[in-house]
Each structure stands twice: as C-alpha cells, then as structure tokens.
Design an enzyme around this catalytic site. Sequence first.
Site, PDB file in Angstrom:
ATOM      1  N   TYR A  44       0.818  -1.212   0.000  1.00 44.69           N
ATOM      2  CA  TYR A  44       0.000   0.000   0.000  1.00 44.69           C
ATOM      3  C   TYR A  44       0.844   1.251   0.000  1.00 44.69           C
ATOM      4  O   TYR A  44       1.941   1.266   0.539  1.00 44.69           O
ATOM      5  CB  TYR A  44      -0.909   0.016   1.245  1.00 44.69           C
ATOM      6  N   LEU A  48     -17.884  -2.795   0.014  1.00 43.86           N
ATOM      7  CA  LEU A  48     -18.647  -1.850  -0.804  1.00 43.86           C
ATOM      8  C   LEU A  48     -18.298  -1.974  -2.279  1.00 43.86           C
ATOM      9  O   LEU A  48     -18.622  -1.091  -3.080  1.00 43.86           O
ATOM     10  CB  LEU A  48     -18.412  -0.413  -0.323  1.00 43.86           C
ATOM     11  N   LEU A  96     -21.083   0.081  -4.353  1.00 43.56           N
ATOM     12  CA  LEU A  96     -22.331  -0.090  -3.621  1.00 43.56           C
ATOM     13  C   LEU A  96     -22.776   1.169  -2.871  1.00 43.56           C
ATOM     14  O   LEU A  96     -23.866   1.195  -2.311  1.00 43.56           O
ATOM     15  CB  LEU A  96     -22.221  -1.273  -2.666  1.00 43.56           C
ATOM     16  N   THR A  97     -21.950   2.203  -2.863  1.00 45.10           N
ATOM     17  CA  THR A  97     -22.412   3.487  -2.315  1.00 45.10           C
ATOM     18  C   THR A  97     -23.345   4.192  -3.291  1.00 45.10           C
ATOM     19  O   THR A  97     -24.050   5.123  -2.902  1.00 45.10           O
ATOM     20  CB  THR A  97     -21.237   4.432  -2.025  1.00 45.10           C
TER      21      THR A  97
END
Length: 350
Positions: A53, A240, A245-246
């Site tokens: 990351y 999500l 999915l928001t």
Amino acid sequence: MQFSRLGRSQLNVSRICLGSMTWGLQNNQHDADEQINYALSRGVNFIDTAEMYAVPPSPQTYGKTEAIIGNWLTRHKEKRDQLIIATKIAGPGLSWVRNGAPISGQSIIEAVDDSLARLNTDYIDVYQLHWPNRSTPHFAKHQPGEINFSNVNSEQETADMLDILQGLAHCIEAGKIRHWGLSDDTTWGINTYLRLAREHSLPAPVSIQNEFSLLHAKDWPYLIENCVHEDIAYLPWSPLAAGMLTGKYIDGARPAGSRWTLMQRQGLFRDTKYSNQATKLYVDIAKSHGLTPAQLALAWCNQVDGVTSTIIGATNMSQLKENLNAFEQSLTSEVLEEITQVFKQYPAPF
C-alpha cells in the site's frame, strides 16, 4: 462495539477493521491520524495494512501506508498494546517488490523485518500472505475457464507452501509476529496449509481476508463453511465493491478525487452493466428503509454467518462515520428478503 475472536487465536478483534490502503495516496498523514483516532474512540481495535500500500500500487507509494501508521505509533506508543495490527507480504508480480519474485520462507523473514521498521513496532499481530504464488480465482478470474487448475504443479506448490510456513514459524519463534493469515486464497490453500501445519508441527493460519460483498459473494457458502469448521476468521475486504455499492458510480459517474478516477492496475473490472443494475436496486432498497446505500451493504455483510470482522476504508471523515454507524444497524427480515430477491437476479454481476 462488538468483538469476535480471531479464528483459533486468542485475539479479540472489533467487528470493524479499519482499512488503510488509501493512506499515502488519496490520504496524507493528517487524514490517517484523524481516522485512527476517531476509529479508536468508537471502539475499533483492528487495523489492516500491507507493504504494497498505498493503492493503486506503484513504486512511488510502496510502503507508504505502513510508514504512516508507524508515524502514528511513534507518537502513541502507549496505545500499541490496545491495537491488533495486521499487515501483508506482497505476492509475485510487482516488479518493484523483490523483482516480482514469488513468496518464499526467506522473503517472509526479510519482509517482516522491513514492515516492522516501517511500522515502528516490535511485533506484528497478524502477518498475512497478500495473495498466493499460484493463480487463484480472484480479481475477476472466478468465471469458469478463467484459470486452468490442471496446469498447476500441486507438488511444487505444496513444497513452496511448506517453505513459506517454515519462514512464518521462524518469525513467530523470534517474537516478530504473533499469528499469520491468508488473503485472496481458496479452500485448497486453506486446507493445504492446515495439513502442512499438522504434519510438521508448525503454526496454522488464523484468518483469511477475501473480497466479499453483495456484488461479489462467491465465497458463500463453501469457503466460509470451511472457515467456520476449521476456526479460521473470515475477513471481508471491499464490502462496498470498491465504492460501487455506495451508488456514487452509477451510470458512469466519476466524482472528482474518487478511487475510480485513478489508474487501476487490474482495470475497472467491477464496472459492468449488471453491477450497475444491481447497485441501483440496492440503493432503492436502502432509501426505502431510511438507510444509506453504504450502510445497507455493510450491515448485510456484518450479519453473514461466519464473518468475523469487516474491513472498511474511507477517504474522508464523513465516510468513516457513515461506515462505522452501519454496524449499529440491524436489518429487518423484510429488508433481508428484498436484498435476497435482488441477489437472486444478480448473483455474480462482475
């Protein structure tokens, strides 16, 4: 805050795990500090990160997220024992990480030391294999024919897995990691590691984190059943569906600064007409019951039998607060039935 035992370990983790992959690209140190402090104030004790990351991964952002967490830990040493910190070693394929080489026992030992240095800590609570050396049915490779399992040399894979397990055992014996887990793996991966651990008296995995959401529930029921009966904590990531999915990406929308405006290493494979149609229906269900779409998706994930802790992420505080509040929602039987009807129409939209 509710807590669950992390698989066969004795660690009790919050039902919410704070994901960190945006820290170092979409979020800076100040943003991360704010998110960590607020999450802890709400009872979250579980933070997940990775050497790879920030995301999308690049040579420029490699290791930045761990370093951001390490900077926070340096200023809050008294809180280290209150936290369960999980990180991950990158699998093969990234040219800037060990020249893209596969994971080995020796690379585990070296990568653990590097992560410890970036995190500014003496130990890692859960050290995870970010993805296996072999190809697996993840990242849009789960449709029939995407992978030829018969071409895999299972004997060589098993030998390599034993070498990895021995490297993990070395780090556990040295006190550098407490437990280890899998990520983006399969039932064969879980069970092979369990068998090797039994046969060679080596530490068994305590967890696995895989992508899991209303748009991507391929682990139900078979892999999750395996986890329940083998006492492996199941940790959904991307609940999500990378933000879909928001509802913010419906019909091709691309809000400024959002993740989907960034170059994606695997492409926007979740962006299909079926995902779009399913998301619209889930958004309608959420609104009709006084929930935000994100709260509906997260609350659904939380109530799935076998889920131990759900990994959430946010790029701003309003998103974080909304996501945390989702776990205080109980979905009624009526809402669950409406969700089921949509799910039956779109069981595998991407």
